[in-house]
Design an enzyme around this catalytic site. Structure first.
Site, PDB file in Angstrom:
ATOM      1  N   LYS A  89       1.096  -1.355  -0.006  1.00 35.14           N
ATOM      2  CA  LYS A  89      -0.091   0.008  -0.094  1.00 35.14           C
ATOM      3  C   LYS A  89       0.966   1.252  -0.030  1.00 35.14           C
ATOM      4  CE  LYS A  89      -1.935  -1.942   3.563  1.00 35.14           C
ATOM      5  NZ  LYS A  89      -1.592  -3.402   3.325  1.00 35.14           N
ATOM      6  N   ILE A  90       1.844   1.194   0.843  1.00 36.56           N
ATOM      7  CA  ILE A  90       2.873   2.503   1.028  1.00 36.56           C
ATOM      8  C   ILE A  90       3.694   2.728  -0.283  1.00 36.56           C
ATOM      9  CG2 ILE A  90       4.406   3.587   2.559  1.00 36.56           C
ATOM     10  CD1 ILE A  90       3.163   2.329   5.090  1.00 36.56           C
ATOM     11  N   THR A 110      11.472   4.609   5.862  1.00 36.67           N
ATOM     12  CA  THR A 110      10.337   5.059   6.722  1.00 36.67           C
ATOM     13  C   THR A 110       9.646   3.643   7.161  1.00 36.67           C
ATOM     14  OG1 THR A 110       8.864   5.098   4.648  1.00 36.67           O
ATOM     15  CG2 THR A 110       9.672   7.197   5.620  1.00 36.67           C
ATOM     16  N   SER A 111      10.293   2.561   6.950  1.00 34.42           N
ATOM     17  CA  SER A 111       9.480   1.402   7.440  1.00 34.42           C
ATOM     18  C   SER A 111       9.963   0.719   8.597  1.00 34.42           C
ATOM     19  CB  SER A 111       9.931   0.216   6.101  1.00 34.42           C
ATOM     20  OG  SER A 111       8.961   0.111   5.297  1.00 34.42           O
ATOM     21  N   ARG A 112      11.109   0.176   8.596  1.00 31.07           N
ATOM     22  CA  ARG A 112      11.724  -0.444  10.054  1.00 31.07           C
ATOM     23  C   ARG A 112      13.169  -0.058  10.088  1.00 31.07           C
ATOM     24  NH1 ARG A 112       7.315   0.323  11.397  1.00 31.07           N
ATOM     25  NH2 ARG A 112       5.730  -1.232  12.417  1.00 31.07           N
ATOM     26  N   ASP A 136      13.303   7.751   9.138  1.00 31.63           N
ATOM     27  CA  ASP A 136      12.236   8.000  10.033  1.00 31.63           C
ATOM     28  C   ASP A 136      12.399   6.930  10.979  1.00 31.63           C
ATOM     29  OD1 ASP A 136       9.730   9.336  10.878  1.00 31.63           O
ATOM     30  OD2 ASP A 136       8.720   7.510  10.197  1.00 31.63           O
ATOM     31  N   GLU A 194      15.792   2.321  17.707  1.00 28.25           N
ATOM     32  CA  GLU A 194      15.168   3.713  18.390  1.00 28.25           C
ATOM     33  C   GLU A 194      14.264   3.311  19.563  1.00 28.25           C
ATOM     34  OE1 GLU A 194      12.435   3.712  14.732  1.00 28.25           O
ATOM     35  OE2 GLU A 194      10.805   3.092  15.937  1.00 28.25           O
ATOM     36  N   HIS A 252      10.115   8.541  13.820  1.00 30.38           N
ATOM     37  CA  HIS A 252       9.095   7.622  13.690  1.00 30.38           C
ATOM     38  C   HIS A 252       7.748   8.457  13.450  1.00 30.38           C
ATOM     39  CE1 HIS A 252       8.175   2.986  13.793  1.00 30.38           C
ATOM     40  NE2 HIS A 252       7.158   3.744  13.058  1.00 30.38           N
ATOM     41  N   GLN A 253       7.811   9.474  12.475  1.00 26.04           N
ATOM     42  CA  GLN A 253       6.701  10.451  12.619  1.00 26.04           C
ATOM     43  C   GLN A 253       5.907  10.296  11.362  1.00 26.04           C
ATOM     44  OE1 GLN A 253       8.465  14.325  12.145  1.00 26.04           O
ATOM     45  NE2 GLN A 253       6.670  15.249  11.398  1.00 26.04           N
ATOM     46  N   ALA A 254       6.465   9.336  10.397  1.00 29.30           N
ATOM     47  CA  ALA A 254       5.823   9.393   9.011  1.00 29.30           C
ATOM     48  C   ALA A 254       4.135   8.987   9.037  1.00 29.30           C
ATOM     49  CB  ALA A 254       6.488   8.386   8.018  1.00 29.30           C
ATOM     50  N   PHE A 255       3.631   8.368  10.167  1.00 34.85           N
ATOM     51  CA  PHE A 255       2.195   8.239  10.043  1.00 34.85           C
ATOM     52  C   PHE A 255       1.474   9.323  10.759  1.00 34.85           C
ATOM     53  CE2 PHE A 255       1.028   7.663  14.697  1.00 34.85           C
ATOM     54  CZ  PHE A 255       2.436   7.964  15.134  1.00 34.85           C
TER      55      PHE A 255
HETATM   56  P1  NAI Z   1       2.026  -3.829   2.871  1.00 31.27           P
HETATM   57  O1  NAI Z   1       1.813  -5.019   3.687  1.00 31.27           O
HETATM   58  O2  NAI Z   1       0.892  -3.286   2.010  1.00 31.27           O
HETATM   59  O3  NAI Z   1       3.181  -3.952   1.758  1.00 31.27           O
HETATM   60  C1  NAI Z   1       4.582  -4.654   2.164  1.00 31.27           C
HETATM   61  C2  NAI Z   1       5.140  -5.095   0.846  1.00 31.27           C
HETATM   62  O4  NAI Z   1       6.194  -5.573   1.228  1.00 31.27           O
HETATM   63  C3  NAI Z   1       4.216  -6.075   0.199  1.00 31.27           C
HETATM   64  O5  NAI Z   1       3.959  -6.073  -1.041  1.00 31.27           O
HETATM   65  C4  NAI Z   1       5.138  -7.245   0.404  1.00 31.27           C
HETATM   66  O6  NAI Z   1       5.032  -8.344  -0.770  1.00 31.27           O
HETATM   67  C5  NAI Z   1       6.506  -6.535   0.364  1.00 31.27           C
HETATM   68  N1  NAI Z   1       7.593  -7.496   0.952  1.00 31.27           N
HETATM   69  C6  NAI Z   1       7.459  -8.655   1.679  1.00 31.27           C
HETATM   70  N2  NAI Z   1       8.872  -9.138   1.723  1.00 31.27           N
HETATM   71  C7  NAI Z   1       9.641  -8.119   0.780  1.00 31.27           C
HETATM   72  C8  NAI Z   1      11.064  -8.670   0.612  1.00 31.27           C
HETATM   73  N3  NAI Z   1      11.839  -9.445   1.104  1.00 31.27           N
HETATM   74  N4  NAI Z   1      11.353  -7.763  -0.427  1.00 31.27           N
HETATM   75  C9  NAI Z   1      10.834  -6.694  -0.895  1.00 31.27           C
HETATM   76  N5  NAI Z   1       9.319  -6.616  -0.758  1.00 31.27           N
HETATM   77  C10 NAI Z   1       8.950  -7.104   0.261  1.00 31.27           C
HETATM   78  O7  NAI Z   1       2.552  -2.784   4.117  1.00 31.27           O
HETATM   79  P2  NAI Z   1       2.512  -1.320   3.924  1.00 31.27           P
HETATM   80  O8  NAI Z   1       1.139  -0.722   4.530  1.00 31.27           O
HETATM   81  O9  NAI Z   1       2.696  -0.758   2.622  1.00 31.27           O
HETATM   82  O10 NAI Z   1       3.415  -0.875   4.925  1.00 31.27           O
HETATM   83  C11 NAI Z   1       5.126  -1.372   4.811  1.00 31.27           C
HETATM   84  C12 NAI Z   1       5.726  -0.989   5.844  1.00 31.27           C
HETATM   85  O11 NAI Z   1       5.836   0.539   6.321  1.00 31.27           O
HETATM   86  C13 NAI Z   1       5.244  -1.583   7.279  1.00 31.27           C
HETATM   87  O12 NAI Z   1       5.532  -2.943   7.243  1.00 31.27           O
HETATM   88  C14 NAI Z   1       5.959  -0.977   8.275  1.00 31.27           C
HETATM   89  O13 NAI Z   1       7.001  -1.663   8.776  1.00 31.27           O
HETATM   90  C15 NAI Z   1       6.151   0.421   7.644  1.00 31.27           C
HETATM   91  N6  NAI Z   1       5.178   1.435   8.354  1.00 31.27           N
HETATM   92  C16 NAI Z   1       5.829   2.614   8.977  1.00 31.27           C
HETATM   93  C17 NAI Z   1       5.288   3.694   9.448  1.00 31.27           C
HETATM   94  C18 NAI Z   1       5.946   4.815  10.114  1.00 31.27           C
HETATM   95  O14 NAI Z   1       5.277   5.752  10.706  1.00 31.27           O
HETATM   96  N7  NAI Z   1       7.339   5.029   9.748  1.00 31.27           N
HETATM   97  C19 NAI Z   1       3.641   3.671   9.436  1.00 31.27           C
HETATM   98  C20 NAI Z   1       3.142   2.449   8.859  1.00 31.27           C
HETATM   99  C21 NAI Z   1       4.057   1.534   8.498  1.00 31.27           C
END
Ligand code: NAI
Length: 330
Positions: free
Chosen positions: A152-153, A227-229, A253, A258, A290-293
């Site tokens: 999604k992101i 912005t993921s982990r 982010d 952290e 960790h502000q992106a959300f």
């Molecule tokens: P999502 O589940 O919609 O998409 C994750 C994508 O990563 C999927 O298409 C999946 O197939 C792919 N993926 C899985 N393993 C992979 C690999 N080995 N190599 C490449 N791609 C791979 O998740 P969404 O909603 O897009 O969120 C993504 C990440 O963003 C979350 O897991 C979370 O860690 C992070 N996040 C960070 C926030 C923030 O405030 N900084 C807020 C919300 C989410």
């Protein structure tokens, strides 16, 4: 009324929960959920937790002993939950999506700031320093964005990049169908991209996806945004690459260590994390906490879905957003 123990809450968390909650008695705790604080949930059948809570096996066991039946994560990621331990003891639910735009827009905001050195310009002009020396960036138009993770992101981020006239290449083991996305190998992402944005979850496969080897393949101008982990990047290897001018910069982010720092004001403390201290000091590193959300839309959506998850549980309805332990991995 069911009482819910909310852990790791800040004033901005409460706004939408207080506004939308009609069915529960919410007890807010500033404390993180961890083995030592879990007993605060006494008398509650549900707890609500967040990204940096320590919901390891010990925490789960303590919660189970107290009679907690459900953990409602008010976030998408769940790498901090011992799902195996929770299996059969309690349900775990989450908010799989709230505003992908919030995170994608923050990622692009960080890229723009880092590339055009707006963080430096802002400070300069406040001091009436109107010099442009050292502020050269590059056009995003016509450059290549490498996106790892096209969920999604990632897809929201790709749309933004396309709006900037960038060529997008991506990597994901589960390519999005009919998306017109050009999927390539990880190596090609590292070699060709001018900006690299991480949007995959943290798993065994993605831990340190940006390591010394990956960094060695990148161009000296490449900007990385995470912005993921935090643990997607080996911070020590990143610092070395920055020191040796082998990459252009990093916008973070999230940070791998952290947990005890982000979301808190540590300005009156001596922060002893040497790698973070060095990263903060680099002019081509931009860090947000960790502000992106953090948009109104995302906070409202998080509160709505979390409360719905809890209502569904207590009404005995099917849990749409339950996370289950599966074959050795969450
Ligand atoms: P999502 O589940 O919609 O998409 C994750 C994508 O990563 C999927 O298409 C999946 O197939 C792919 N993926 C899985 N393993 C992979 C690999 N080995 N190599 C490449 N791609 C791979 O998740 P969404 O909603 O897009 O969120 C993504 C990440 O963003 C979350 O897991 C979370 O860690 C992070 N996040 C960070 C926030 C923030 O405030 N900084 C807020 C919300 C989410």
């Amino acid at each position: 009324m069911e009482k819910i123990a909310f852990f790791d809450t800040k004033p901005y968390d409460r706004i939408y929960f207080d506004k939308l909650n009609k069915n529960f008695e919410i007890e807010y705790f500033e404390s993180r959920l961890r083995p030592e604080s879990a007993r605060l949930a006494e008398g509650c059948r549900a707890v609500c937790a967040f990204v940096n809570d320590d919901i390891s096996a010990k925490t789960v066991q303590t919660l189970a002993n107290l009679g907690v039946e459900v953990i409602a994560m008010r976030c998408a990621g769940y790498n901090n939950v011992a799902l195996k331990e929770a299996q059969g003891k309690m349900k775990v639910v989450r908010v799989p999506a709230y505003s992908p735009y919030a995170v994608a827009e923050h990622a692009m905001g960080m890229i723009l700031m880092l590339n055009r050195k707006l963080h430096k310009a802002y400070i300069r002009t406040r001091d009436f320093n109107f010099s442009l020396n050292g502020l050269i960036g590059f056009d995003l138009h016509g450059k290549t964005a490498g996106v790892i993770g096209t969920g999604k992101i990632g897809r929201a981020f790709i749309d933004i990049c396309r709006g900037f006239g960038m060529e997008v290449i991506a990597n994901d083991p589960f390519p999005a169908e009919n998306s017109g996305i050009n999927y390539v190998s990880r190596e090609e992402i590292f070699q060709r991209s001018d900006i690299i944005s991480l949007h995959c979850p943290l798993t065994e496969d993605t831990k340190y996806i940006i390591n010394a080897q990956a960094l060695s393949l990148m161009k000296p101008e490449t900007l990385i945004v995470n912005t993921s982990r935090g643990k997607l990047i080996d911070s020590e290897a990143l610092l070395t690459a920055l020191n040796e001018k082998r990459i252009g910069g990093a916008a973070l982010d999230v940070y791998e260590e952290e947990t005890d720092l982000f979301f808190e004001d540590n300005s009156d403390r001596i922060v002893t994390d040497e790698i973070l201290s060095l990263l903060v000091s680099r002019p081509n590193v931009l860090i947000t906490s960790h502000q992106a959300f953090l948009t109104r839309e995302a906070l409202q959506s998080i509160a709505e879905i979390t409360l719905q998850n809890l209502q569904d549980y207590f009404a005995g309805r099917e849990l749409k957003y339950e996370i289950k332990y599966k074959s050795g991995r969450g």
